[in-house]
Design a protein around this motif. Structure first.
Motif, PDB file in Angstrom:
ATOM      1  N   ALA A  61      -6.250 -34.533  -1.895  1.00 14.50           N
ATOM      2  CA  ALA A  61      -7.662 -34.534  -2.053  1.00 14.50           C
ATOM      3  C   ALA A  61      -8.355 -33.398  -1.394  1.00 14.50           C
ATOM      4  CB  ALA A  61      -8.572 -35.807  -1.200  1.00 14.50           C
ATOM      5  N   LEU A  62      -7.594 -32.835  -0.308  1.00 16.49           N
ATOM      6  CA  LEU A  62      -8.025 -31.569   0.307  1.00 16.49           C
ATOM      7  C   LEU A  62      -7.769 -30.237  -0.676  1.00 16.49           C
ATOM      8  CD1 LEU A  62      -7.446 -32.335   4.075  1.00 16.49           C
ATOM      9  CD2 LEU A  62      -9.698 -32.272   2.862  1.00 16.49           C
ATOM     10  N   GLU A  63      -6.535 -30.293  -1.251  1.00 14.55           N
ATOM     11  CA  GLU A  63      -6.133 -29.307  -1.989  1.00 14.55           C
ATOM     12  C   GLU A  63      -7.138 -29.206  -3.176  1.00 14.55           C
ATOM     13  OE1 GLU A  63      -2.575 -27.808  -2.868  1.00 14.55           O
ATOM     14  OE2 GLU A  63      -2.507 -27.802  -0.925  1.00 14.55           O
ATOM     15  N   ARG A  64      -7.637 -30.221  -3.692  1.00  9.70           N
ATOM     16  CA  ARG A  64      -8.395 -30.245  -4.779  1.00  9.70           C
ATOM     17  C   ARG A  64      -9.918 -29.544  -4.344  1.00  9.70           C
ATOM     18  NH1 ARG A  64      -6.244 -28.707  -8.292  1.00  9.70           N
ATOM     19  NH2 ARG A  64      -7.992 -29.160 -10.116  1.00  9.70           N
ATOM     20  N   ARG A  87     -23.960 -38.496 -15.893  1.00  8.25           N
ATOM     21  CA  ARG A  87     -22.651 -38.147 -15.344  1.00  8.25           C
ATOM     22  C   ARG A  87     -22.035 -38.937 -14.219  1.00  8.25           C
ATOM     23  NH1 ARG A  87     -22.618 -31.619 -14.825  1.00  8.25           N
ATOM     24  NH2 ARG A  87     -23.360 -31.052 -16.665  1.00  8.25           N
ATOM     25  N   LEU A  88     -23.009 -39.167 -13.207  1.00  6.36           N
ATOM     26  CA  LEU A  88     -22.777 -39.498 -11.891  1.00  6.36           C
ATOM     27  C   LEU A  88     -22.917 -41.084 -11.739  1.00  6.36           C
ATOM     28  CD1 LEU A  88     -24.482 -36.554  -9.870  1.00  6.36           C
ATOM     29  CD2 LEU A  88     -22.206 -37.385  -9.671  1.00  6.36           C
ATOM     30  N   ASN A  89     -23.761 -41.331 -12.705  1.00  4.36           N
ATOM     31  CA  ASN A  89     -24.006 -42.970 -12.413  1.00  4.36           C
ATOM     32  C   ASN A  89     -23.024 -43.960 -13.135  1.00  4.36           C
ATOM     33  OD1 ASN A  89     -25.160 -45.389 -11.761  1.00  4.36           O
ATOM     34  ND2 ASN A  89     -26.926 -45.246 -13.431  1.00  4.36           N
ATOM     35  N   ARG A  90     -21.652 -43.966 -12.459  1.00  4.41           N
ATOM     36  CA  ARG A  90     -20.525 -44.836 -13.319  1.00  4.41           C
ATOM     37  C   ARG A  90     -20.520 -46.121 -12.741  1.00  4.41           C
ATOM     38  NH1 ARG A  90     -16.247 -40.729 -13.782  1.00  4.41           N
ATOM     39  NH2 ARG A  90     -16.913 -38.742 -13.283  1.00  4.41           N
ATOM     40  N   PRO A  91     -20.187 -46.920 -13.563  1.00  4.19           N
ATOM     41  CA  PRO A  91     -20.115 -48.460 -12.976  1.00  4.19           C
ATOM     42  C   PRO A  91     -19.460 -48.582 -11.856  1.00  4.19           C
ATOM     43  CG  PRO A  91     -18.920 -47.972 -15.073  1.00  4.19           C
ATOM     44  CD  PRO A  91     -19.270 -46.749 -14.816  1.00  4.19           C
ATOM     45  N   LEU A  92     -19.952 -49.589 -10.714  1.00  2.00           N
ATOM     46  CA  LEU A  92     -19.090 -49.677  -9.562  1.00  2.00           C
ATOM     47  C   LEU A  92     -18.235 -50.810 -10.091  1.00  2.00           C
ATOM     48  CD1 LEU A  92     -19.111 -49.614  -6.437  1.00  2.00           C
ATOM     49  CD2 LEU A  92     -20.816 -51.447  -6.468  1.00  2.00           C
ATOM     50  N   THR A 142      -8.753 -37.484  -7.758  1.00  2.95           N
ATOM     51  CA  THR A 142      -9.356 -37.794  -9.062  1.00  2.95           C
ATOM     52  C   THR A 142     -10.668 -37.723  -8.594  1.00  2.95           C
ATOM     53  OG1 THR A 142      -7.366 -39.054  -9.856  1.00  2.95           O
ATOM     54  CG2 THR A 142      -9.485 -39.193 -11.088  1.00  2.95           C
ATOM     55  N   ILE A 143     -11.326 -38.518  -7.665  1.00  4.19           N
ATOM     56  CA  ILE A 143     -12.768 -38.395  -7.222  1.00  4.19           C
ATOM     57  C   ILE A 143     -13.093 -36.950  -6.941  1.00  4.19           C
ATOM     58  CG2 ILE A 143     -14.420 -39.266  -5.634  1.00  4.19           C
ATOM     59  CD1 ILE A 143     -12.203 -41.553  -4.982  1.00  4.19           C
ATOM     60  N   ILE A 144     -12.311 -36.181  -6.394  1.00  4.95           N
ATOM     61  CA  ILE A 144     -12.836 -35.031  -6.116  1.00  4.95           C
ATOM     62  C   ILE A 144     -13.041 -34.119  -7.252  1.00  4.95           C
ATOM     63  CG2 ILE A 144     -12.237 -32.726  -4.705  1.00  4.95           C
ATOM     64  CD1 ILE A 144     -13.255 -35.044  -3.064  1.00  4.95           C
ATOM     65  N   ASP A 145     -12.001 -34.248  -8.415  1.00  2.00           N
ATOM     66  CA  ASP A 145     -12.063 -33.393  -9.372  1.00  2.00           C
ATOM     67  C   ASP A 145     -13.280 -33.828 -10.213  1.00  2.00           C
ATOM     68  OD1 ASP A 145      -9.925 -32.035  -9.157  1.00  2.00           O
ATOM     69  OD2 ASP A 145      -8.517 -33.124 -10.280  1.00  2.00           O
ATOM     70  N   LEU A 186     -16.150 -35.488  -9.343  1.00  2.30           N
ATOM     71  CA  LEU A 186     -17.562 -35.125  -8.384  1.00  2.30           C
ATOM     72  C   LEU A 186     -17.374 -33.470  -8.938  1.00  2.30           C
ATOM     73  CD1 LEU A 186     -19.393 -36.138  -6.530  1.00  2.30           C
ATOM     74  CD2 LEU A 186     -17.992 -35.359  -4.699  1.00  2.30           C
ATOM     75  N   ALA A 187     -16.628 -32.616  -8.928  1.00  2.86           N
ATOM     76  CA  ALA A 187     -16.934 -31.066  -9.055  1.00  2.86           C
ATOM     77  C   ALA A 187     -17.233 -30.957 -10.522  1.00  2.86           C
ATOM     78  CB  ALA A 187     -15.670 -30.328  -8.828  1.00  2.86           C
ATOM     79  N   ALA A 188     -16.752 -31.607 -11.438  1.00  2.02           N
ATOM     80  CA  ALA A 188     -17.184 -31.589 -12.976  1.00  2.02           C
ATOM     81  C   ALA A 188     -18.537 -32.251 -13.258  1.00  2.02           C
ATOM     82  CB  ALA A 188     -16.169 -32.287 -13.725  1.00  2.02           C
ATOM     83  N   ASP A 189     -18.918 -33.385 -12.520  1.00  3.48           N
ATOM     84  CA  ASP A 189     -19.917 -34.068 -12.565  1.00  3.48           C
ATOM     85  C   ASP A 189     -21.192 -33.141 -11.976  1.00  3.48           C
ATOM     86  OD1 ASP A 189     -18.700 -36.082 -13.992  1.00  3.48           O
ATOM     87  OD2 ASP A 189     -18.937 -37.658 -12.176  1.00  3.48           O
ATOM     88  N   VAL A 190     -21.155 -32.420 -10.825  1.00  4.63           N
ATOM     89  CA  VAL A 190     -22.353 -31.927 -10.381  1.00  4.63           C
ATOM     90  C   VAL A 190     -22.275 -30.304 -10.781  1.00  4.63           C
ATOM     91  CG1 VAL A 190     -22.041 -33.090  -8.186  1.00  4.63           C
ATOM     92  CG2 VAL A 190     -20.995 -30.748  -8.448  1.00  4.63           C
TER      93      VAL A 190
END
Ligand SMILES: Cc1ncc(COP(=O)(O)O)c(C=O)c1O
Length: 473
Positions: free
Chosen positions: A10-13, A42-47, A56-59, A61-65
């Motif tokens: 996660a930190l590498e990404r 983009r950000l309102n993914r289903p919970l 994956t979350i970090i990748d 997030l970067a794409a979504d914002v």
């Protein structure tokens, strides 16, 4: 190097995305380019029930914002007073999160307490404040105002035999708060949070640049001998003007008033021999509020409260509990701060001051002030541009005049907003507007360590282009 642990990947990404973002600062549009609808899509993914792998979350997030960020770290961001991130401060901020210290007490987070203690001493020296002043590192100038007002409230009411921590404010002697007419909105919020009520605010006559008129202050002070706070400004939000501390503070003290100074960004001019004269006498105030996340260029959130009187400061903030371990030698932040659990926010400030040194802080201030002056002057030389306020430090204002025959003040106001919106939408530079003395103006604030001459050239060219287009539309 990815060692395969969840932390490492996660930190590498995160490091990769941060590097791509920061290395592209010069080229990406300074304003957000995607709409609210797009960001929600983009950000309102289903919970969902199952969690997701950290990298994956970090990748994602970067794409979504992407395209949805305001690039306030850019050298061409001139709106509000925001500032960027010095490399060491940003890196120290990452470590602060990695270390996850609860920086409330030495016993809980020893290194955080000591870094903060040292950085606080450095700040006082750089800002020209008394060595004996106490301080708190808070989330921003807003909370610095609140901290200072809570202490002022304690000290002033104690003189009237009232223990505000014990008795509260109901039935206490009323406190008057004397200000100029341009005080920052966060000061008003702090007045509300401190329970003093906005009815307590009394406007003292100001000069055209927003500074307080000493004779007017003297007159208002003489109207009551009740507890009084005088709020002065070190760097007016719009004009950058400084109150005449040398004249005003002794007057206030003759009437036993508490003097609080809003120095969110302007206090930093104490670090420059070229601008230090603006702050003459400010060290005699009772409290000062300033920011790190503006002109020192440390990440949010970083504000500083300084108090000339440590006793009422600790009396209004500190508390004891049997399960806590209070330090005997070291500094416990809980004795000075309005928060209990808190971020180790001394680390980025510590890093930033080390990165710059005294010379670097002076350079930063001189450079920003020089760029602000050049930018406003050069904009003022364009057709249909009027300089509303020439920078004395890093703040200035211009106004765009509607060239159509018979244009009214309202037309100039609308035209000014139109040009600001058009420059900012394109994203070559970012500005904000303000209504100042009844007219719409474009504010120019230069607070980023990254701003250079090329940024000023690019910005003048962008404004010229959009002004031309708006004039012929
Ligand atoms: C003069 C002044 N005072 C106070 C503040 C509030 O600072 P913060 O946003 O850090 O709470 C600002 C912010 O722009 C400011 O310019």
């Amino acid at each position: 190097m990815d060692t395969g642990t969840p932390f490492a990947s996660a930190l590498e990404r995160a490091a990769h995305h941060a590097k791509v973002f920061l290395e592209g600062l010069d080229e990406i549009p300074v304003s957000a380019q995607v709409t609210y609808e797009e960001l929600i899509k983009r950000l309102n993914r289903p919970l969902v029930d199952a969690g997701v792998e950290p990298a994956t979350i970090i990748d994602d997030l970067a794409a979504d914002v992407d395209g949805g960020l305001t690039i306030s770290s850019s050298g061409r961001f001139f709106a509000w007073v925001i500032g960027g991130n010095l490399p060491s401060a940003l890196a120290a901020d990452w470590l602060t999160s990695a270390w996850d210290q609860n920086a409330g007490m030495f016993a809980v987070a020893p290194a955080a307490a000591v870094a903060e203690e040292v950085a606080g001493e450095w700040l006082k020296e750089l800002l020209g404040l008394p060595k004996t002043a106490s301080f708190a590192m808070v989330t921003g100038c807003q909370m610095a105002h609140f901290t200072c007002l809570a202490v002022a409230r304690h000290a002033l009411l104690a003189k009237h035999g009232w223990d505000v921590e014990k008795q509260g404010l109901a039935g206490s002697p009323p406190i008057r708060i004397l200000t100029n007419d341009q005080y920052h909105a966060t000061f008003e919020l702090a007045v509300r949070y401190a329970g003093l009520g906005t009815d307590a605010l009394v406007t003292v006559e100001s000069n055209a640049d927003g500074t307080m008129v000493p004779e007017a202050l003297e007159k208002v002070l003489a109207e009551s001998d009740g507890p009084t706070i005088v709020q002065l400004q070190a760097g007016d939000l719009n004009t950058g003007a400084y109150d005449a501390f040398e004249a005003l503070i002794p007057l206030a003290h003759q009437h036993d008033a508490w003097v609080h100074v809003d120095g969110a960004f302007g206090l930093w001019c104490a670090a420059s021999p070229m601008y230090r004269h603006l702050l003459k006498g400010v060290k005699h105030a009772d409290s000062w509020a300033a920011d790190g996340h503006k002109w020192l260029n440390v990440p949010f959130d970083s504000g500083y409260a300084f108090i000339a009187h440590p006793e009422p400061h600790s009396a209004s903030m500190s508390i004891r509990a049997s399960y806590l371990i209070h330090a005997s030698e070291a500094r416990d932040q809980v004795d000075w701060n309005p928060e209990w659990s808190r971020r180790g926010r001394g680390f980025p400030t510590y890093a930033a001051i080390r990165e710059l040194g005294r010379d670097g802080v002076r350079d930063l201030i001189d450079r920003c002030n020089g760029h602000a002056h050049a930018l406003v002057t050069r904009l003022g030389q364009l057709p249909n541009v009027e300089v509303a306020s020439e920078p004395i430090i890093n703040q200035g204002m211009v106004r765009f005049l509607d060239p159509k025959p018979g244009a009214t003040d309202e037309d100039h106001d609308a035209f000014t907003d139109q040009v600001i919106a058009s420059v900012t939408a394109e994203g070559e530079a970012f500005f904000g507007g303000v209504t100042w003395r009844g007219m719409r103006c474009m504010r120019v604030s230069v607070s980023s360590w990254l701003t250079n001459e090329r940024d000023i050239d690019r910005t003048v060219a962008a404004v010229k282009r959009h002004l031309g287009a708006a004039s012929t539309a």
